[in-house]
Design a protein around this motif. Structure first.
Motif, mmCIF file in Angstrom:
data_model
loop_
_atom_site.group_PDB
_atom_site.id
_atom_site.type_symbol
_atom_site.label_atom_id
_atom_site.label_comp_id
_atom_site.label_asym_id
_atom_site.label_seq_id
_atom_site.Cartn_x
_atom_site.Cartn_y
_atom_site.Cartn_z
ATOM 1 N N MET A 1 47.852 30.818 24.076
ATOM 2 C CA MET A 1 48.033 31.404 25.401
ATOM 3 C C MET A 1 46.775 31.200 26.238
ATOM 4 S SD MET A 1 49.264 35.189 26.487
ATOM 5 C CE MET A 1 49.009 35.789 28.143
ATOM 6 N N ASN A 2 46.994 30.909 27.509
ATOM 7 C CA ASN A 2 45.874 30.759 28.427
ATOM 8 C C ASN A 2 45.608 32.073 29.157
ATOM 9 O OD1 ASN A 2 45.436 28.087 27.840
ATOM 10 N ND2 ASN A 2 46.803 27.357 29.461
ATOM 11 N N TYR A 3 44.327 32.370 29.343
ATOM 12 C CA TYR A 3 43.931 33.573 30.068
ATOM 13 C C TYR A 3 43.169 33.139 31.313
ATOM 14 C CZ TYR A 3 44.787 35.630 25.489
ATOM 15 O OH TYR A 3 45.365 35.996 24.314
ATOM 16 N N ASN A 4 43.150 34.026 32.311
ATOM 17 C CA ASN A 4 42.386 33.685 33.500
ATOM 18 C C ASN A 4 41.809 34.927 34.168
ATOM 19 O OD1 ASN A 4 44.242 34.749 35.561
ATOM 20 N ND2 ASN A 4 45.624 33.169 34.817
ATOM 21 N N ILE A 5 40.846 34.681 35.025
ATOM 22 C CA ILE A 5 40.331 35.722 35.916
ATOM 23 C C ILE A 5 40.363 35.155 37.331
ATOM 24 C CG2 ILE A 5 38.863 36.835 34.182
ATOM 25 C CD1 ILE A 5 36.439 35.415 35.439
ATOM 26 N N LEU A 6 40.387 36.037 38.313
ATOM 27 C CA LEU A 6 40.449 35.618 39.714
ATOM 28 C C LEU A 6 39.157 36.047 40.394
ATOM 29 C CD1 LEU A 6 44.115 36.759 40.211
ATOM 30 C CD2 LEU A 6 43.325 34.386 40.229
ATOM 31 N N VAL A 7 38.438 35.070 40.904
ATOM 32 C CA VAL A 7 37.109 35.333 41.461
ATOM 33 C C VAL A 7 37.067 34.898 42.925
ATOM 34 C CG1 VAL A 7 34.644 34.843 41.254
ATOM 35 C CG2 VAL A 7 36.075 34.935 39.193
ATOM 36 N N THR A 8 36.711 35.835 43.797
ATOM 37 C CA THR A 8 36.545 35.516 45.216
ATOM 38 C C THR A 8 35.086 35.166 45.470
ATOM 39 O OG1 THR A 8 38.329 37.025 45.802
ATOM 40 C CG2 THR A 8 36.804 36.410 47.571
ATOM 41 N N ASP A 9 34.874 33.999 46.074
ATOM 42 C CA ASP A 9 33.501 33.534 46.294
ATOM 43 C C ASP A 9 32.931 34.070 47.617
ATOM 44 O OD1 ASP A 9 34.455 31.927 48.375
ATOM 45 O OD2 ASP A 9 34.465 30.093 47.171
ATOM 46 N N HIS A 10 31.724 33.619 47.967
ATOM 47 C CA HIS A 10 31.041 34.143 49.153
ATOM 48 C C HIS A 10 31.751 33.787 50.454
ATOM 49 C CE1 HIS A 10 27.674 33.904 46.116
ATOM 50 N NE2 HIS A 10 27.726 35.173 46.421
ATOM 51 N N SER A 11 32.596 32.763 50.429
ATOM 52 C CA SER A 11 33.309 32.409 51.658
ATOM 53 C C SER A 11 34.698 33.042 51.714
ATOM 54 C CB SER A 11 33.413 30.881 51.779
ATOM 55 O OG SER A 11 34.164 30.359 50.708
ATOM 56 N N GLY A 12 35.026 33.869 50.715
ATOM 57 C CA GLY A 12 36.316 34.550 50.725
ATOM 58 C C GLY A 12 37.421 33.778 50.040
ATOM 59 N N HIS A 13 37.091 32.652 49.428
ATOM 60 C CA HIS A 13 38.098 31.833 48.750
ATOM 61 C C HIS A 13 38.281 32.336 47.318
ATOM 62 C CE1 HIS A 13 40.489 28.292 47.946
ATOM 63 N NE2 HIS A 13 39.778 28.077 46.858
ATOM 64 N N GLU A 14 39.544 32.502 46.906
ATOM 65 C CA GLU A 14 39.814 32.989 45.551
ATOM 66 C C GLU A 14 40.026 31.816 44.595
ATOM 67 O OE1 GLU A 14 42.134 36.785 44.230
ATOM 68 O OE2 GLU A 14 43.584 35.149 44.311
ATOM 69 N N HIS A 15 39.355 31.898 43.436
ATOM 70 C CA HIS A 15 39.450 30.858 42.414
ATOM 71 C C HIS A 15 40.085 31.449 41.162
ATOM 72 C CE1 HIS A 15 36.370 28.307 44.487
ATOM 73 N NE2 HIS A 15 36.002 29.491 44.933
ATOM 74 N N GLU A 16 41.038 30.729 40.599
ATOM 75 C CA GLU A 16 41.606 31.141 39.320
ATOM 76 C C GLU A 16 40.870 30.373 38.232
ATOM 77 O OE1 GLU A 16 45.869 31.172 39.136
ATOM 78 O OE2 GLU A 16 45.859 30.960 36.953
ATOM 79 N N LEU A 17 40.154 31.091 37.374
ATOM 80 C CA LEU A 17 39.324 30.450 36.356
ATOM 81 C C LEU A 17 39.892 30.703 34.974
ATOM 82 C CD1 LEU A 17 35.765 31.545 37.587
ATOM 83 C CD2 LEU A 17 37.162 29.604 38.356
ATOM 84 N N GLU A 18 39.960 29.663 34.162
ATOM 85 C CA GLU A 18 40.381 29.841 32.780
ATOM 86 C C GLU A 18 39.313 30.650 32.050
ATOM 87 O OE1 GLU A 18 41.856 26.304 31.002
ATOM 88 O OE2 GLU A 18 41.605 27.123 28.975
ATOM 89 N N ALA A 19 39.746 31.631 31.273
ATOM 90 C CA ALA A 19 38.808 32.542 30.618
ATOM 91 C C ALA A 19 39.049 32.552 29.115
ATOM 92 C CB ALA A 19 38.971 33.947 31.190
ATOM 93 N N THR A 20 37.970 32.447 28.357
ATOM 94 C CA THR A 20 38.065 32.450 26.895
ATOM 95 C C THR A 20 37.520 33.765 26.348
ATOM 96 O OG1 THR A 20 37.706 30.061 26.897
ATOM 97 C CG2 THR A 20 37.378 31.220 24.804
ATOM 98 N N PRO A 21 38.316 34.487 25.543
ATOM 99 C CA PRO A 21 37.817 35.729 24.952
ATOM 100 C C PRO A 21 36.509 35.494 24.198
ATOM 101 C CG PRO A 21 40.175 35.554 24.610
ATOM 102 C CD PRO A 21 39.728 34.227 25.176
ATOM 103 N N GLY A 22 35.590 36.443 24.345
ATOM 104 C CA GLY A 22 34.297 36.341 23.669
ATOM 105 C C GLY A 22 33.193 35.829 24.576
#
Ligand code: FES
Length: 105
Positions: A1-22
């Motif tokens: 299974m793939n996991y992700n987090i959603l990160v908004t950068d300094h310009s307000g753009h949201e990025h979906e990043l693949e996240a690995t436990p640990g």
């Protein structure tokens, strides 16, 4: 299974990043190439990995310890949802977590 987090950068753009436990949230953001300085590389000694957690995720995380609290005192524009991303370890329960990068130093 793939996991992700959603990160908004300094310009307000949201990025979906693949996240690995640990991995720490700081490592996930930095390795994705976003603009996060993380000067001390996760030693809780710089506060340049400051972020604002989306409110709904605050209760799902352990509280900041004394070391993190004292470093946050040196960050800019600290709010009650401020955390240092190097002190947060990603786990399956945090899948979909949303946060916004803190102001640049
Ligand atoms: S990377 Fe320095 S305090 Fe998080």
């Amino acid at each position: 299974m793939n996991y992700n987090i959603l990160v908004t950068d300094h310009s307000g753009h949201e990025h979906e990043l693949e996240a690995t436990p640990g991995f720490t949230i700081m490592e996930i953001i930095r390795d994705a190439g976003l603009d996060l300085e993380a000067i001390c590389s996760g030693c809780c000694a710089c506060a340049t990995c400051h972020c604002y957690l989306n409110e709904e995720w605050l209760d799902k995380l352990n509280k900041a310890d004394d070391d993190e609290e004292s470093m946050l005192d040196q960050a800019y524009e600290v709010k009650k949802n401020s955390r240092l991303t190097c002190q947060l370890t990603f786990s399956e329960e945090l899948n979909g977590m949303k946060l916004t990068l803190g102001p640049k130093f």
